[in-house]
Design a protein around this motif. Structure first.
Motif, PDB file in Angstrom:
ATOM      1  N   CYS A 108       4.087   5.793  -5.616  1.00  0.00           N
ATOM      2  CA  CYS A 108       4.021   6.026  -7.069  1.00  0.00           C
ATOM      3  C   CYS A 108       3.520   7.442  -7.336  1.00  0.00           C
ATOM      4  O   CYS A 108       3.956   8.109  -8.281  1.00  0.00           O
ATOM      5  N   LEU A 109       2.592   7.906  -6.506  1.00  0.00           N
ATOM      6  CA  LEU A 109       2.030   9.253  -6.682  1.00  0.00           C
ATOM      7  C   LEU A 109       3.084  10.314  -6.394  1.00  0.00           C
ATOM      8  O   LEU A 109       3.157  11.335  -7.083  1.00  0.00           O
ATOM      9  N   LEU A 110       3.909  10.090  -5.371  1.00  0.00           N
ATOM     10  CA  LEU A 110       4.974  11.045  -5.051  1.00  0.00           C
ATOM     11  C   LEU A 110       5.943  11.183  -6.229  1.00  0.00           C
ATOM     12  O   LEU A 110       6.211  12.291  -6.714  1.00  0.00           O
ATOM     13  N   GLY A 123       5.460  10.198  -9.271  1.00  0.00           N
ATOM     14  CA  GLY A 123       4.725  10.676 -10.452  1.00  0.00           C
ATOM     15  C   GLY A 123       4.699  12.198 -10.475  1.00  0.00           C
ATOM     16  O   GLY A 123       4.910  12.825 -11.521  1.00  0.00           O
ATOM     17  N   ALA A 124       4.462  12.795  -9.312  1.00  0.00           N
ATOM     18  CA  ALA A 124       4.424  14.267  -9.215  1.00  0.00           C
ATOM     19  C   ALA A 124       5.789  14.856  -9.555  1.00  0.00           C
ATOM     20  O   ALA A 124       5.884  15.826 -10.319  1.00  0.00           O
ATOM     21  N   SER A 176       6.652  14.282 -13.400  1.00  0.00           N
ATOM     22  CA  SER A 176       5.871  15.138 -14.302  1.00  0.00           C
ATOM     23  C   SER A 176       6.261  16.598 -14.136  1.00  0.00           C
ATOM     24  O   SER A 176       6.253  17.360 -15.108  1.00  0.00           O
ATOM     25  N   THR A 177       6.625  17.016 -12.924  1.00  0.00           N
ATOM     26  CA  THR A 177       7.092  18.395 -12.735  1.00  0.00           C
ATOM     27  C   THR A 177       8.383  18.626 -13.512  1.00  0.00           C
ATOM     28  O   THR A 177       8.557  19.659 -14.164  1.00  0.00           O
ATOM     29  N   LEU A 203       0.850  -1.200   0.000  1.00  0.00           N
ATOM     30  CA  LEU A 203       0.000   0.000   0.000  1.00  0.00           C
ATOM     31  C   LEU A 203       0.888   1.252   0.000  1.00  0.00           C
ATOM     32  O   LEU A 203       0.629   2.222  -0.721  1.00  0.00           O
ATOM     33  N   LEU A 216       4.026   1.422  -1.104  1.00  0.00           N
ATOM     34  CA  LEU A 216       4.704   1.527  -2.403  1.00  0.00           C
ATOM     35  C   LEU A 216       3.752   2.072  -3.464  1.00  0.00           C
ATOM     36  O   LEU A 216       4.131   2.886  -4.310  1.00  0.00           O
ATOM     37  N   SER A 217       2.503   1.628  -3.379  1.00  0.00           N
ATOM     38  CA  SER A 217       1.489   2.113  -4.323  1.00  0.00           C
ATOM     39  C   SER A 217       1.303   3.627  -4.182  1.00  0.00           C
ATOM     40  O   SER A 217       1.225   4.356  -5.169  1.00  0.00           O
TER      41      SER A 217
END
Lengths: 131, 210
Positions: free
Chosen positions: B40-42, B44-45, B48-49, B34, B36-37
């Motif tokens: 991914c958002l951290l 990803g941010a 993409s920045t 959970l 690690l999942s």
């Protein structure tokens, strides 16, 4: 044989099978060598970028690099992190976070990069604004 | 027989029955996945920045291509080192599961050492950039780059601490089969750090902008 004994025997059998599913140490070494080879191919593509770009288009280099990245990602996730052998709920949990991140940040990047969403961004001092 | 079927379904994950969830695995393992999942958002941010700012540089600098800024052969070597650390990590887990405590410790320490080599490489790269005038606050590109790779470096450093904690924290209690889940959890974190670098290496260092 009682139900309890049946349960223990069946349980041990399944646990043993489960462990047998995991790659052996030598398989792990081969997988790592494969990953190293894919990394070498990536670097080779980078070095030959000008030649490939001139002959096949720069888009082909980008597509090949992204494809190799996805393959390496999948190999590490499936074999080193055991997702291929573990409970599928773990794969679903991880893929959920991954897809959520991809969707959220694709939308975010789209908001800044696609001109039809960009009206007024430059006026607000924000990046983007393809004119 | 019905009871047996239920037990088999619940015990199919490494046999750690004392900590099982309804899905037949330990709560700790579920929690790690959970985490690690969500991580991914951290990343990803941060990725993409970086993608957003690598061509929209605040000081008007025209950024050319990765080859003009990065030392690709050096970074490729660092990537290779991190990939090999994933191998030593699975070999450590394999040894601990076999009950081979000595080799388990050796592979864990080897993994930590390779992680330190990677971090050393990152510090060297940052030092070179700084000497060339590319510092954290130089422009938006450098801020995004140092934040992304810095956060990854922090993750690797935490992984090294976890590995060292696993090796030295079990000196008295031993690193037997019963500790295999703890090693597995550290391994999951370590492999995650590795796959994040797989993405960073390709997207930031290799893919041409033009």
């Amino acid at each position: 044989m009682s139900v309890t004994e049946n349960t223990d025997v069946a349980h041990d059998h399944v646990v043993d099978d489960h462990h047998d599913d995991h790659p052996s140490d030598s398989s792990y070494v081969l997988i790592a060598l494969g990953l190293a080879f894919l990394t070498a191919v990536e670097v080779g593509l980078f070095v030959l970028e000008d030649w490939i770009g001139d002959n096949f288009g720069l888009g082909s280099v980008k597509i090949a690099l992204v494809a190799l990245m996805i393959i390496k990602f999948w190999i590490v996730g499936a074999y080193f992190m055991h997702l291929k052998f573990d409970n599928p709920i773990l794969t679903q949990l991880f893929v959920f976070g991954l897809v959520l991140a991809l969707v959220v940040y694709f939308i975010m990047l789209s908001a800044f990069e696609f001109s039809f969403w960009n009206d007024g961004l430059e006026d607000q001092g924000l990046p983007g604004g393809i004119s | 027989m019905a009871s047996a079927t239920v037990a088999v379904g619940h015990g199919a994950d490494h046999g750690h029955e004392e900590h099982e969830t309804n899905y037949g695995m330990s709560n700790n393992k579920m929690a790690m996945w959970l985490f690690l999942s969500s991580d991914c958002l951290l990343f990803g941010a941060l990725i993409s920045t970086f993608l957003l700012y690598r061509t929209n540089i605040s000081d008007g600098t025209v950024f050319t291509e990765p080859a003009d800024v990065f030392d690709i052969p050096f970074t490729s070597l660092s990537s290779f080192v991190l990939l090999m650390s994933s191998l030593t990590m699975v070999l450590a887990l394999s040894a601990v599961k076999r009950g081979d405590e000595r080799n388990g410790r050796i592979w864990l320490l080897t993994t930590a050492f390779l992680g330190m080599v990677f971090i050393g490489g990152q510090v060297y790269e940052f030092t070179i950039f700084s000497a060339e005038g590319l510092q954290y606050s130089t422009n938006t590109w450098t801020s995004a780059f140092f934040t992304l790779t810095g956060f990854h470096g922090v993750h690797v450093s935490v992984g090294i601490l976890l590995l060292m904690g696993t090796v030295f924290g079990t000196r008295n209690s031993g690193l037997g089969k019963e500790k295999s889940e703890a090693v597995e959890l550290v391994g999951l974190y370590w492999h995650f750090v590795d796959i994040v670098w797989v993405i960073i290496f390709t997207v930031i260092y290799l893919i041409p902008i033009g």
